[in-house]
Design a protein around this motif. Structure first.
Motif, PDB file in Angstrom:
ATOM      1  N   ALA A 122       0.824  -1.213   0.000  1.00  0.00           N
ATOM      2  CA  ALA A 122       0.000   0.000   0.000  1.00  0.00           C
ATOM      3  C   ALA A 122       0.859   1.264   0.000  1.00  0.00           C
ATOM      4  N   ARG A 123       2.013   1.198   0.648  1.00  0.00           N
ATOM      5  CA  ARG A 123       2.889   2.369   0.745  1.00  0.00           C
ATOM      6  C   ARG A 123       3.854   2.483  -0.436  1.00  0.00           C
ATOM      7  N   ALA A 124       3.997   1.430  -1.210  1.00  0.00           N
ATOM      8  CA  ALA A 124       4.971   1.401  -2.307  1.00  0.00           C
ATOM      9  C   ALA A 124       4.543   2.273  -3.482  1.00  0.00           C
ATOM     10  N   THR A 125       5.538   2.762  -4.207  1.00  0.00           N
ATOM     11  CA  THR A 125       5.274   3.439  -5.476  1.00  0.00           C
ATOM     12  C   THR A 125       5.017   2.381  -6.554  1.00  0.00           C
ATOM     13  N   TYR A 126       5.797   1.303  -6.494  1.00  0.00           N
ATOM     14  CA  TYR A 126       5.685   0.201  -7.451  1.00  0.00           C
ATOM     15  C   TYR A 126       5.714  -1.117  -6.685  1.00  0.00           C
ATOM     16  N   VAL A 127       4.979  -2.116  -7.181  1.00  0.00           N
ATOM     17  CA  VAL A 127       5.014  -3.459  -6.595  1.00  0.00           C
ATOM     18  C   VAL A 127       5.539  -4.418  -7.664  1.00  0.00           C
ATOM     19  N   ILE A 128       6.556  -5.183  -7.307  1.00  0.00           N
ATOM     20  CA  ILE A 128       7.128  -6.180  -8.218  1.00  0.00           C
ATOM     21  C   ILE A 128       6.668  -7.553  -7.748  1.00  0.00           C
ATOM     22  N   ASP A 129       5.902  -8.225  -8.580  1.00  0.00           N
ATOM     23  CA  ASP A 129       5.290  -9.508  -8.235  1.00  0.00           C
ATOM     24  C   ASP A 129       6.253 -10.647  -8.553  1.00  0.00           C
ATOM     25  N   THR A 130       6.638 -11.415  -7.508  1.00  0.00           N
ATOM     26  CA  THR A 130       7.485 -12.592  -7.737  1.00  0.00           C
ATOM     27  C   THR A 130       6.683 -13.887  -7.549  1.00  0.00           C
ATOM     28  N   GLY A 131       5.368 -13.733  -7.519  1.00  0.00           N
ATOM     29  CA  GLY A 131       4.503 -14.907  -7.395  1.00  0.00           C
ATOM     30  C   GLY A 131       4.129 -15.470  -8.761  1.00  0.00           C
ATOM     31  N   VAL A 132       4.820 -15.006  -9.798  1.00  0.00           N
ATOM     32  CA  VAL A 132       4.560 -15.432 -11.176  1.00  0.00           C
ATOM     33  C   VAL A 132       5.823 -16.088 -11.723  1.00  0.00           C
TER      34      VAL A 132
END
Length: 199
Positions: A168-178
């Motif tokens: 929620a606080r991030a500017t960007y979220v990098i998904d490593t669940g893929v």
């Protein structure tokens, strides 16, 4: 002279932050590793060893900091941890400033800071990327580590800002669940966008 765009990189245990940091390096992005800096500053020959030993007797030896002994001094003791951080943080900050000076001509640099939100190390960052994966995946990754137990994992999680709050606080979220290739493509797209913005 303009300075580089500074991206903070963080994420909870087992989220794949180290893998993302390596992806960034593979794209020729300079990455400052705060944990590696701490290890260097606690190794043999470090000027900090005398101060660490004075504050925590028996915690250093010929090879530098004895991690188990130092851990026993500070684990669960907020005052002791604060004393250690008062020794370590200015030194890590100086290393980070030197790193930034060394890469002043880069469009983008990354500060890899595991406890960015927990310790309030967000000052001077232009944006923050949080590395995240589903809880079940995180749990499987962490419990696969040598010596890790459910109790230890729960203990570590309790000390970290919850993943949902970090996202929620991030500017960007990098998904490593893929798939790994999908994460790598997302990282490459983010780097291209930030480099273009910096220029």
């Amino acid at each position: 002279m303009t300075r580089p765009f500074i991206l903070g990189l963080t994420g909870s245990i087992g989220m794949g932050k180290s893998a993302v940091a390596q992806m960034l390096r593979d794209l020729d992005v300079p990455v400052f590793d705060a944990d590696a800096a701490v290890h260097r500053l606690q190794s043999a020959g470090s000027p900090l060893l005398d101060r660490i030993e004075a504050a925590f007797p028996g915690s250093t030896g010929p090879d530098g900091v004895r991690r188990q002994e130092l851990g026993a001094h500070v684990f669960g003791d907020r005052d002791a941890l604060a004393r250690l951080e008062a020794i370590m943080h200015p030194a890590v900050g100086a290393e980070r400033a030197a790193f930034l000076a060394d890469h002043a001509d880069a469009a983008l640099v990354v500060f890899d800071i595991p406890l960015l939100y927990e310790k309030g190390h967000g000052e001077g960052l232009d944006a923050v990327a949080v590395v995240s994966a589903p809880l079940a995946m995180q749990r499987d990754r962490v419990l696969a580590r040598p010596g890790m137990t459910e109790a230890r994992f729960a203990q570590i999680l309790a000390l970290q800002v919850p993943d949902a709050e970090k996202r929620a606080r991030a500017t960007y979220v990098i998904d490593t669940g893929v798939a790994l290739a999908e994460t790598a493509a997302a990282v490459a797209a983010l780097v291209a966008m930030l480099r273009a913005r910096a220029r």
